[in-house]
Write a protein that holds these residues in place. Structure first.
Motif, PDB file in Angstrom:
ATOM      1  N   ALA A   1      -2.307 -26.273 -93.639  1.00 16.36           N
ATOM      2  CA  ALA A   1      -3.319 -26.108 -94.677  1.00 16.36           C
ATOM      3  C   ALA A   1      -3.136 -24.783 -95.417  1.00 16.36           C
ATOM      4  O   ALA A   1      -3.288 -24.716 -96.643  1.00 16.36           O
ATOM      5  N   VAL A   2      -2.803 -23.720 -94.674  1.00 18.32           N
ATOM      6  CA  VAL A   2      -2.602 -22.409 -95.301  1.00 18.32           C
ATOM      7  C   VAL A   2      -1.317 -22.400 -96.121  1.00 18.32           C
ATOM      8  O   VAL A   2      -1.275 -21.911 -97.261  1.00 18.32           O
ATOM      9  N   LEU A   3      -0.239 -22.937 -95.551  1.00 20.19           N
ATOM     10  CA  LEU A   3       1.057 -22.901 -96.225  1.00 20.19           C
ATOM     11  C   LEU A   3       1.070 -23.736 -97.500  1.00 20.19           C
ATOM     12  O   LEU A   3       1.863 -23.457 -98.417  1.00 20.19           O
ATOM     13  N   ALA A   4       0.221 -24.730 -97.580  1.00 21.18           N
ATOM     14  CA  ALA A   4       0.257 -25.663 -98.709  1.00 21.18           C
ATOM     15  C   ALA A   4       0.117 -24.970-100.058  1.00 21.18           C
ATOM     16  O   ALA A   4       0.703 -25.424-101.051  1.00 21.18           O
ATOM     17  N   ASP A   5      -0.629 -23.864-100.105  1.00 19.71           N
ATOM     18  CA  ASP A   5      -0.813 -23.191-101.401  1.00 19.71           C
ATOM     19  C   ASP A   5      -0.475 -21.702-101.327  1.00 19.71           C
ATOM     20  O   ASP A   5      -1.017 -20.886-102.064  1.00 19.71           O
ATOM     21  N   THR A   6       0.425 -21.333-100.402  1.00 21.74           N
ATOM     22  CA  THR A   6       0.828 -19.939-100.239  1.00 21.74           C
ATOM     23  C   THR A   6       2.060 -19.630-101.082  1.00 21.74           C
ATOM     24  O   THR A   6       3.057 -20.354-101.035  1.00 21.74           O
ATOM     25  N   ASP A   7       1.962 -18.550-101.851  1.00 24.21           N
ATOM     26  CA  ASP A   7       3.083 -18.110-102.689  1.00 24.21           C
ATOM     27  C   ASP A   7       3.966 -17.086-101.978  1.00 24.21           C
ATOM     28  O   ASP A   7       5.170 -17.017-102.222  1.00 24.21           O
ATOM     29  N   LEU A   8       3.340 -16.274-101.116  1.00 24.72           N
ATOM     30  CA  LEU A   8       4.057 -15.174-100.471  1.00 24.72           C
ATOM     31  C   LEU A   8       3.588 -15.041 -99.030  1.00 24.72           C
ATOM     32  O   LEU A   8       2.393 -15.158 -98.742  1.00 24.72           O
ATOM     33  N   LEU A   9       4.532 -14.796 -98.121  1.00 19.39           N
ATOM     34  CA  LEU A   9       4.215 -14.527 -96.728  1.00 19.39           C
ATOM     35  C   LEU A   9       4.510 -13.068 -96.402  1.00 19.39           C
ATOM     36  O   LEU A   9       5.575 -12.537 -96.755  1.00 19.39           O
ATOM     37  N   VAL A  10       3.564 -12.417 -95.748  1.00 17.82           N
ATOM     38  CA  VAL A  10       3.783 -11.097 -95.167  1.00 17.82           C
ATOM     39  C   VAL A  10       4.124 -11.343 -93.705  1.00 17.82           C
ATOM     40  O   VAL A  10       3.283 -11.807 -92.932  1.00 17.82           O
ATOM     41  N   THR A  11       5.359 -11.079 -93.326  1.00 18.70           N
ATOM     42  CA  THR A  11       5.827 -11.433 -91.994  1.00 18.70           C
ATOM     43  C   THR A  11       6.047 -10.184 -91.139  1.00 18.70           C
ATOM     44  O   THR A  11       6.057  -9.054 -91.634  1.00 18.70           O
ATOM     45  N   GLY A  12       6.230 -10.431 -89.841  1.00 17.72           N
ATOM     46  CA  GLY A  12       6.486  -9.337 -88.909  1.00 17.72           C
ATOM     47  C   GLY A  12       7.065  -9.884 -87.630  1.00 17.72           C
ATOM     48  O   GLY A  12       7.439 -11.060 -87.541  1.00 17.72           O
ATOM     49  N   TRP A  13       7.121  -9.033 -86.601  1.00 19.10           N
ATOM     50  CA  TRP A  13       7.652  -9.456 -85.313  1.00 19.10           C
ATOM     51  C   TRP A  13       6.873 -10.672 -84.808  1.00 19.10           C
ATOM     52  O   TRP A  13       5.646 -10.719 -84.869  1.00 19.10           O
ATOM     53  N   GLY A  14       7.598 -11.670 -84.345  1.00 19.49           N
ATOM     54  CA  GLY A  14       6.953 -12.876 -83.838  1.00 19.49           C
ATOM     55  C   GLY A  14       6.736 -13.950 -84.878  1.00 19.49           C
ATOM     56  O   GLY A  14       6.159 -14.998 -84.556  1.00 19.49           O
ATOM     57  N   CYS A  15       7.209 -13.740 -86.093  1.00 15.25           N
ATOM     58  CA  CYS A  15       7.092 -14.800 -87.102  1.00 15.25           C
ATOM     59  C   CYS A  15       8.007 -15.961 -86.713  1.00 15.25           C
ATOM     60  O   CYS A  15       9.180 -15.752 -86.392  1.00 15.25           O
ATOM     61  N   PRO A  16       7.502 -17.199 -86.737  1.00 17.03           N
ATOM     62  CA  PRO A  16       8.368 -18.342 -86.417  1.00 17.03           C
ATOM     63  C   PRO A  16       9.440 -18.513 -87.493  1.00 17.03           C
ATOM     64  O   PRO A  16       9.310 -18.001 -88.611  1.00 17.03           O
ATOM     65  N   PRO A  17      10.505 -19.239 -87.181  1.00 13.82           N
ATOM     66  CA  PRO A  17      11.549 -19.472 -88.181  1.00 13.82           C
ATOM     67  C   PRO A  17      11.008 -20.237 -89.391  1.00 13.82           C
ATOM     68  O   PRO A  17      10.265 -21.220 -89.238  1.00 13.82           O
ATOM     69  N   LEU A  18      11.378 -19.780 -90.549  1.00 17.08           N
ATOM     70  CA  LEU A  18      11.040 -20.491 -91.783  1.00 17.08           C
ATOM     71  C   LEU A  18      12.156 -21.500 -92.051  1.00 17.08           C
ATOM     72  O   LEU A  18      12.979 -21.330 -92.951  1.00 17.08           O
ATOM     73  N   ASP A  19      12.162 -22.546 -91.255  1.00 14.06           N
ATOM     74  CA  ASP A  19      13.191 -23.571 -91.375  1.00 14.06           C
ATOM     75  C   ASP A  19      12.769 -24.640 -92.377  1.00 14.06           C
ATOM     76  O   ASP A  19      11.739 -24.512 -93.053  1.00 14.06           O
ATOM     77  N   ALA A  20      13.570 -25.682 -92.490  1.00 14.48           N
ATOM     78  CA  ALA A  20      13.303 -26.714 -93.488  1.00 14.48           C
ATOM     79  C   ALA A  20      11.936 -27.355 -93.288  1.00 14.48           C
ATOM     80  O   ALA A  20      11.218 -27.648 -94.257  1.00 14.48           O
ATOM     81  N   ALA A  21      11.548 -27.571 -92.025  1.00 11.97           N
ATOM     82  CA  ALA A  21      10.247 -28.185 -91.763  1.00 11.97           C
ATOM     83  C   ALA A  21       9.110 -27.285 -92.211  1.00 11.97           C
ATOM     84  O   ALA A  21       8.125 -27.747 -92.815  1.00 11.97           O
ATOM     85  N   ALA A  22       9.223 -25.990 -91.928  1.00 13.46           N
ATOM     86  CA  ALA A  22       8.176 -25.059 -92.355  1.00 13.46           C
ATOM     87  C   ALA A  22       8.110 -24.975 -93.867  1.00 13.46           C
ATOM     88  O   ALA A  22       7.018 -24.945 -94.461  1.00 13.46           O
ATOM     89  N   LEU A  23       9.256 -24.955 -94.524  1.00 13.07           N
ATOM     90  CA  LEU A  23       9.263 -24.867 -95.982  1.00 13.07           C
ATOM     91  C   LEU A  23       8.738 -26.136 -96.627  1.00 13.07           C
ATOM     92  O   LEU A  23       8.151 -26.091 -97.705  1.00 13.07           O
ATOM     93  N   ALA A  24       8.933 -27.274 -95.971  1.00 15.09           N
ATOM     94  CA  ALA A  24       8.385 -28.516 -96.506  1.00 15.09           C
ATOM     95  C   ALA A  24       6.862 -28.452 -96.562  1.00 15.09           C
ATOM     96  O   ALA A  24       6.232 -29.049 -97.441  1.00 15.09           O
ATOM     97  N   ALA A  25       6.279 -27.718 -95.621  1.00 14.04           N
ATOM     98  CA  ALA A  25       4.826 -27.550 -95.612  1.00 14.04           C
ATOM     99  C   ALA A  25       4.368 -26.454 -96.572  1.00 14.04           C
ATOM    100  O   ALA A  25       3.165 -26.279 -96.770  1.00 14.04           O
ATOM    101  N   ALA A  26       5.321 -25.718 -97.144  1.00 16.89           N
ATOM    102  CA  ALA A  26       5.002 -24.588 -98.037  1.00 16.89           C
ATOM    103  C   ALA A  26       5.709 -24.761 -99.376  1.00 16.89           C
ATOM    104  O   ALA A  26       6.610 -23.992 -99.718  1.00 16.89           O
ATOM    105  N   PRO A  27       5.326 -25.768-100.158  1.00 18.78           N
ATOM    106  CA  PRO A  27       6.073 -26.068-101.389  1.00 18.78           C
ATOM    107  C   PRO A  27       6.018 -24.972-102.443  1.00 18.78           C
ATOM    108  O   PRO A  27       6.891 -24.910-103.301  1.00 18.78           O
ATOM    109  N   ARG A  28       5.018 -24.090-102.366  1.00 20.14           N
ATOM    110  CA  ARG A  28       4.875 -23.037-103.375  1.00 20.14           C
ATOM    111  C   ARG A  28       5.467 -21.702-102.948  1.00 20.14           C
ATOM    112  O   ARG A  28       5.508 -20.758-103.741  1.00 20.14           O
ATOM    113  N   LEU A  29       5.938 -21.607-101.714  1.00 20.91           N
ATOM    114  CA  LEU A  29       6.402 -20.324-101.197  1.00 20.91           C
ATOM    115  C   LEU A  29       7.597 -19.822-101.999  1.00 20.91           C
ATOM    116  O   LEU A  29       8.595 -20.523-102.154  1.00 20.91           O
TER     117      LEU A  29
END
Length: 340
Positions: free
Chosen positions: A54-82
């Motif tokens: 739900a959060v990724l669906a309309d997120t343009d930018l991620l502020v990441t840090g230690w422990g961030c999960p991989p931004l793989d194809a599945a994660a990006l599919a859930a984040a079309p605006r990233l």
């Protein structure tokens, strides 16, 4: 650029809860909220959950840090605006995947901010090892008697000492800068730096072998890559001057740990190690009780109040990106082959 209804880009925080609590204090979160539509905590630490989708669906930018999960194809599919990632730590290898580069996502890293405390630690250890401060403190504690200063061997001290820098990385360059005021000769080996560039940095370029034979101390700053695993070999360590120092703040696996152990425990050379292979060494490892080795618990990088420097850099990057100015500290895909 897609934006929230208020005209600002939408952002979310993706890292472990502990990393967020350490690095992003309330002032940093408030500063981020001033320039973007920041989704409220808790952080995203698993991109597979319904809330994350739900959060990724309309997120343009991620502020990441230690422990961030991989931004793989599945994660990006859930984040079309990233479109961008601002990382509050150094290396992005653990979460930025090929799928990110293929989409053209802009990536920033706080590696430059994290380089400073590592460089400060390195310089401190270079100067302390030259004075043999830790050894003299140990002897002073044992004898409760001052040593005869006039009888100090000529090998003790920092005047005219030769320091070898292995790799002109971000940290290596900061070390070189910080050493400039001291009466030291600085040697540099980095296959990606020309002789002219090395001279401009204030160093003398040398081959890998000469770096180890000619230096009183070699400071390792090369990243751990397939090509650098075991780079500091037994032959190189054996070639070091008697009583020389191997200082490693990079990664333990860059150094042949067994060879280093043999030489240090034999009293042939000394070592200052903020990293080892493995990390942590087994309890029975001979380096723990070796008087010629100082082992610190990977503390050279940002800790405590130094985390605020990482947050400040990330806030600055988000501010620039939200204003359309791009990142000041971008990570380039083509440089990943020889950077951390």
């Amino acid at each position: 650029m897609p934006t929230a209804p208020n005209g600002r880009p939408r952002a979310a925080v993706a890292m472990s809860p502990r990393a967020a609590a350490a690095v992003l204090d309330p002032a940093s979160l408030a500063a981020l909220a001033e320039v973007c539509d920041l989704r409220p905590l808790p952080v995203l630490d698993d991109f597979r959950t319904p809330r994350a989708h739900a959060v990724l669906a309309d997120t343009d930018l991620l502020v990441t840090g230690w422990g961030c999960p991989p931004l793989d194809a599945a994660a990006l599919a859930a984040a079309p605006r990233l479109r961008a990632v601002a990382h509050t730590a150094g290396s992005v290898r653990h979460h930025i995947t090929d799928a990110c580069w293929e989409r053209g996502i802009e990536v920033s890293s706080a590696a430059a901010a994290n380089a400073l405390p590592v460089a400060e630690y390195t310089v401190a250890m270079i100067l302390l090892s030259g004075k043999r401060a830790l050894e003299q403190a140990r002897d002073y504690r044992a004898t409760r008697r001052r040593a005869d200063a006039l009888g100090t061997p000529l090998r003790v001290g920092n005047y005219g000492r030769t320091v070898g820098i292995l790799s002109a990385s971000l940290i290596g360059r900061r070390v070189i800068d910080l050493l400039a005021p001291y009466d030291l000769e600085i040697l540099l080996h980095d296959p990606y730096v020309t002789d002219e560039e090395a001279t401009a940095l204030g160093t003398r370029p040398v081959g890998l072998g000469e770096l180890f034979t000619a230096s009183d101390l070699v400071s390792v700053h090369t990243p751990l890559l397939p090509a650098t695993r075991g780079l500091v070999s037994r032959d190189l360590l054996t070639s070091m001057r008697a009583d020389a120092v191997l200082l490693n703040t990079s990664r333990g696996a860059v150094v042949d740990q067994d060879a280093l152990t043999d030489l240090v425990t034999a009293g042939r050379i000394r070592a200052v190690l903020d990293v080892t292979d493995p990390e942590v060494l087994p309890p029975e490892h001979p380096l723990w009780d070796c008087e010629n080795a100082l082992i610190t618990p990977h503390l050279a990088g940002s800790q405590g109040n130094e985390w605020r420097r990482l947050a400040d850099l990330a806030v600055g990057e988000v501010t620039r990106w939200a204003a359309g100015d791009g990142f000041a500290h971008p990570v380039r895909r083509e440089r990943l082959a020889f950077t951390a």
